[in-house]
Design a protein around this motif. Structure first.
Motif, PDB file in Angstrom:
ATOM      1  N   LEU A  88       0.831  -1.208   0.000  1.00  0.00           N
ATOM      2  CA  LEU A  88       0.000   0.000   0.000  1.00  0.00           C
ATOM      3  C   LEU A  88       0.866   1.259   0.000  1.00  0.00           C
ATOM      4  O   LEU A  88       0.555   2.242  -0.680  1.00  0.00           O
ATOM      5  CB  LEU A  88      -0.918   0.002   1.227  1.00  0.00           C
ATOM      6  CG  LEU A  88      -2.087  -0.990   1.224  1.00  0.00           C
ATOM      7  CD1 LEU A  88      -2.809  -0.957   2.569  1.00  0.00           C
ATOM      8  CD2 LEU A  88      -3.067  -0.678   0.096  1.00  0.00           C
ATOM      9  N   ILE A  91       2.115   2.429  -3.512  1.00  0.00           N
ATOM     10  CA  ILE A  91       1.196   2.900  -4.552  1.00  0.00           C
ATOM     11  C   ILE A  91       1.438   4.358  -4.936  1.00  0.00           C
ATOM     12  O   ILE A  91       1.574   4.683  -6.126  1.00  0.00           O
ATOM     13  CB  ILE A  91      -0.267   2.680  -4.114  1.00  0.00           C
ATOM     14  CG1 ILE A  91      -0.559   1.170  -4.023  1.00  0.00           C
ATOM     15  CG2 ILE A  91      -1.233   3.356  -5.095  1.00  0.00           C
ATOM     16  CD1 ILE A  91      -1.932   0.842  -3.474  1.00  0.00           C
ATOM     17  N   ILE A  95       2.747   5.541  -8.683  1.00  0.00           N
ATOM     18  CA  ILE A  95       1.961   6.399  -9.576  1.00  0.00           C
ATOM     19  C   ILE A  95       2.796   7.581 -10.062  1.00  0.00           C
ATOM     20  O   ILE A  95       2.817   7.906 -11.252  1.00  0.00           O
ATOM     21  CB  ILE A  95       0.686   6.898  -8.855  1.00  0.00           C
ATOM     22  CG1 ILE A  95      -0.262   5.725  -8.600  1.00  0.00           C
ATOM     23  CG2 ILE A  95      -0.014   7.984  -9.680  1.00  0.00           C
ATOM     24  CD1 ILE A  95      -1.464   6.085  -7.755  1.00  0.00           C
ATOM     25  N   ILE A 145      -0.597   4.193   3.867  1.00  0.00           N
ATOM     26  CA  ILE A 145      -0.871   4.983   2.663  1.00  0.00           C
ATOM     27  C   ILE A 145      -0.398   6.422   2.847  1.00  0.00           C
ATOM     28  O   ILE A 145       0.215   7.015   1.954  1.00  0.00           O
ATOM     29  CB  ILE A 145      -2.376   4.961   2.337  1.00  0.00           C
ATOM     30  CG1 ILE A 145      -2.818   3.535   1.971  1.00  0.00           C
ATOM     31  CG2 ILE A 145      -2.687   5.913   1.180  1.00  0.00           C
ATOM     32  CD1 ILE A 145      -4.312   3.393   1.738  1.00  0.00           C
TER      33      ILE A 145
END
Length: 265
Positions: A88, A91, A95, A145
């Motif tokens: 997580l 991510i 990106i 996150i």
């Protein structure tokens, strides 16, 4: 690139990859003041990042073994939970790396004014942790996150990856030792991923290494690996003792000097 330049840049990479002072920012300053051409350094960059990845594996070898041991039990346990949180956390930086690669690369190349400004941001972030007193929590899916977002922002030259991720974790109330452990382990997959991408670029343009000798590559690797081992162990102790404020002062001083240099030169 000379032997001495390879040695200096290797030590800079190894120390600053783990200490909260921005390895990318210090490498930018180092290559700028040493006069090393950044376009000739792709292979050298791969070698240095590989060295610091090896340092991380050596320091956290027991943790990594336990994580994989738990994963291969094929059941939901602490190891698979931790591995999921690592995924997580990857991510946001994934990106940014995929969709904004060209824009990020344009920020590198000796812009010491930008580096100085980002170092001042790092200094401020580290200073905030001085006022964070409640640090008894654990890493959660939500926290992973948020910490991952901090890692994505740290792609900017001058913003420390370890500094931003550990500071964010501490500000979220995470236990100091757990914050340091998660910060150092979460960087392994992105480092390895970046190395693969840079290796691909190198294989497509092998002539970029024409001015770098095997001796200098070896010196850079050993310097980064050994200094990385020292810095990683030191940083764990620093976080436990809550001494990040000293690095805030350091980043503030270097940042101001870099800003002044960028404006004057």
């Amino acid at each position: 690139m000379t032997f001495i330049e390879a040695l200096i840049l290797g030590i800079i990479q190894g120390l600053t990859e783990f200490l909260p002072v921005s390895s990318s920012g210090h490498l930018e300053l180092g290559t700028y003041f040493l006069g090393v051409q950044s376009e000739d350094n792709l292979l050298f960059s791969i070698i240095l990042h590989g060295a610091t990845a090896c340092s991380t594996v050596v320091i956290f070898r027991k943790d990594i073994f336990e994580i994989f041991k738990g994963i291969f039990k094929f059941e939901w346990n602490e190891s698979t939970k931790f591995a999921t949180m690592i995924v997580l956390s990857m991510i946001p930086v994934g990106i940014v790396g995929v969709f904004f690669e060209d824009q990020i690369e344009s920020l590198f190349g000796g812009n010491i004014l930008l580096v100085g400004m980002m170092l001042l941001i790092t200094a401020a972030l580290l200073a905030f942790t001085y006022f964070s007193k409640k640090n008894e929590g654990s890493i959660t899916f939500k926290n992973s996150i948020i910490i991952g977002l901090a890692q994505a922002i740290a792609i900017m030259p001058g913003i420390s990856r370890s500094g931003s991720t550990i500071s964010t974790a501490l500000l979220l109330g995470v236990n100091k030792e757990k914050a340091a452990r998660f910060s150092f382990l979460m960087v392994l997959p992105p480092i390895l991923g970046a190395m693969l991408l840079k290796t691909k670029d190198f294989l497509e343009n092998p002539e970029i290494a024409s001015n770098i000798s095997g001796m200098n590559l070896s010196v850079g690797f050993l310097a980064a690996f050994l200094s990385g081992l020292l810095a990683c162990q030191w940083m764990i102790t620093i976080v436990k003792k809550g001494k990040l404020i000293y690095f805030s002062i350091y980043c503030g001083i270097v940042g101001l000097l870099a800003v002044a240099g960028g404006l004057l030169w």
